[in-house]
Design an enzyme around this catalytic site. Structure first.
Site, short mmCIF file in Angstrom:
data_model
loop_
_atom_site.label_atom_id
_atom_site.label_comp_id
_atom_site.label_asym_id
_atom_site.label_seq_id
_atom_site.Cartn_x
_atom_site.Cartn_y
_atom_site.Cartn_z
N GLU A 142 -24.09 -12.43 2.25
CA GLU A 142 -22.77 -12.01 2.77
C GLU A 142 -22.94 -10.71 3.56
OE1 GLU A 142 -20.08 -11.85 -0.56
OE2 GLU A 142 -20.15 -14.04 -0.78
N GLY A 192 -21.76 -7.98 2.98
CA GLY A 192 -21.91 -6.87 2.03
C GLY A 192 -23.29 -6.80 1.40
N PHE A 218 -25.99 -14.51 8.45
CA PHE A 218 -27.42 -14.80 8.67
C PHE A 218 -27.76 -16.22 8.22
CE2 PHE A 218 -28.02 -10.08 7.24
CZ PHE A 218 -27.48 -9.62 8.43
N ILE A 219 -26.83 -17.15 8.30
CA ILE A 219 -27.06 -18.49 7.74
C ILE A 219 -27.83 -19.38 8.72
CG2 ILE A 219 -25.98 -20.55 6.74
CD1 ILE A 219 -25.73 -17.82 5.12
N GLU A 236 -38.13 -22.02 -2.16
CA GLU A 236 -38.06 -21.45 -0.81
C GLU A 236 -39.21 -20.46 -0.59
OE1 GLU A 236 -34.35 -19.46 0.05
OE2 GLU A 236 -34.99 -18.88 2.07
N GLY A 291 -54.95 -8.13 24.00
CA GLY A 291 -54.61 -7.05 24.94
C GLY A 291 -53.25 -7.30 25.56
N GLY A 292 -53.13 -7.03 26.86
CA GLY A 292 -51.84 -7.19 27.56
C GLY A 292 -51.30 -8.60 27.43
N GLY A 350 -35.55 -13.28 0.10
CA GLY A 350 -35.90 -12.24 -0.89
C GLY A 350 -36.82 -11.23 -0.24
#
Ligand SMILES: Cc1cc2nc3c(=O)[nH]c(=O)nc-3n(C[C@H](O)[C@H](O)[C@H](O)COP(=O)(O)OP(=O)(O)OC[C@H]3O[C@@H](n4cnc5c(N)ncnc54)[C@H](O)[C@@H]3O)c2cc1C
Length: 382
Positions: A127, A129, A156-157, A242, A342-343, A367
């Site tokens: 969530e 939060g 972020f689902i 997972e 490298g680059g 996690g």
């Protein structure tokens, strides 16, 4: 389950061909387009990939973890695209709680269409939060007659914009604000009151990632998974699978970095010598190989344990630590590979460039590192 070494070999041959023909030629375009065609789910289902590890009566093919890990590892090594694999296989985090705890009716409604690639499943725990402190989640599901009414937000689902089903963590106990008040419920995403917004990310561009709002969403109470208020343990149990699968993916990505760096180091000449002939570069390649070997042995051992039915506290602690070890191996190998190229390692289109951008989500999602260490310590009695 009657599974032999020949079955694993045949399966990996099929996966190798599928990756070569249907995935690898497109991964860069899908990354640039920030998505892949929905039809790919059916293609993956057609060769049995989506159903691996699920029972036959629901459209799957039972397979041991060792074989499933080998498939994840190979797909990661060949595609070097975590975003693609996260969304294509998001059902592997969304469906297991339904398989373990859902009623036969809900299983029959949800699982077969997903394994056939006709529908998409996701998991909704995190969530706005916070994601680590699962016990503190705030999305509520209030019982009203034959329904639950859901209010809250998830973020972020993975597969959140396109999913047809989301296995949702909700607070069903208005009094208990901790782990004891949480339940899991299978939510059909065509229900009224669901609003989804696509999110933009550092990596995993091919993956569909969403913020989802639930505003008075009515879901039949029979969609509850297992017992009411007993969801926290189900969520923790689901995380183990997972994390094991993520470790196999991280190992495959670490290998992809080694493959690319070795090929480049053999080809590229500086100061009259191939890069691989410079001792410093050779040593980097050996460090990469060392990380791959240690991760492989640990992954195989933990796969064997779960296949033998051992999911005790020590196994859980090991899975947490393996997730950290494998993602650190991936990170170190991505760093080394970009340096060796490298680059060119900074250019879009190389495997190590994408993996370098994608590694942080592997160290946070499912996690975060710090939480893995805490959980491993607790499982070890510390
Ligand atoms: C691309 C992407 C896809 C995702 N897909 C899904 C999905 O499909 N479903 C889903 O539910 N979630 C998904 N997630 C969410 C993911 O699982 C969370 O991001 C993760 O669990 C961490 O939660 P958070 O981001 O809220 O960080 P927080 O929990 O806010 O933590 C922030 C940082 O603080 C650290 N921290 C927290 N508590 C402590 C502590 N006690 N001690 C020390 N350090 C601490 C954490 O380790 C972390 O580093 C996804 C995330 C991303 C980025």
């Amino acid at each position: 389950m009657n599974w032999t070494a020949q079955d694993t070999t045949a399966l990996l041959d099929t996966v190798e061909r599928f990756a070569r023909e249907a995935l690898v030629p497109h991964v860069n375009d899908w990354d640039a387009a920030a998505g892949f065609p929905r039809a790919l789910y059916q293609q993956a289902a057609h060769i049995g990939l989506l159903g691996l590890g699920y029972p036959e009566h629901l459209g799957g093919t039972p397979a041991p973890w060792r074989a499933r890990n080998a498939v994840s590892q190979l797909l990661a090594r060949r595609t070097a695209s975590g975003g693609l694999l996260a969304s294509l296989f998001s059902h592997n985090i969304g469906l297991p709680p339904i398989l373990k705890h859902g009623s036969p009716e809900v299983q029959a409604q949800v699982i077969p269409p997903v394994l056939a690639g006709e529908q998409i499943a996701a998991l909704g725990i995190t969530e706005p939060g916070g994601g680590s402190d699962v016990a503190n989640l705030r999305t509520t599901a209030r019982r009203d007659g034959a329904d639950y009414v859901i209010d809250g937000e998830k973020t972020f689902i993975t597969s959140g914009v396109r999913c047809d089903w989301i296995t949702l963590a909700v607070r069903t106990d208005a009094v208990n604000k901790g782990a004891g008040g949480i339940s899991l419920i299978a939510v059909p995403c065509d229900a009224k009151g669901i609003e989804r917004t696509a999110l933009h990310k550092m990596g995993w561009h091919a993956s569909d990632t969403a913020h989802i709002r639930f505003d008075g969403v009515r879901v039949p109470a029979r969609h509850l998974l297992g017992e009411e208020h007993k969801g926290f343990r189900m969520i923790m149990g689901n995380f183990n699978g997972e994390r094991l699968a993520m470790s196999a993916l991280a190992l495959g990505f670490a290998e992809a970095c080694h493959d690319e760096a070795l090929a480049w180091a053999r080809e590229r000449k500086t100061f009259g010598q191939a890069l691989v002939e410079h001792q410093v570069v050779r040593h980097k390649l050996m460090d990469m190989r060392m990380r791959i070997a240690s991760t492989q042995h640990w992954l195989d051992a933990l796969g064997d344990h779960i296949d033998a039915g051992d999911e005790g506290a020590d196994w859980v602690a090991n899975v947490c630590l393996l997730k950290n070890h494998s993602t650190q191996a991936m990170q170190a190998n991505a760093d080394a590979a970009v340096q060796i190229l490298g680059g060119m390692g900074f250019m879009r289109g190389t495997a190590c460039e994408r993996i370098y951008r994608e590694v942080k989500v592997m160290m946070i999602g499912g996690g975060a590192e710090e939480i893995m260490k805490e959980l491993a310590a607790r499982q070890s009695g510390l």
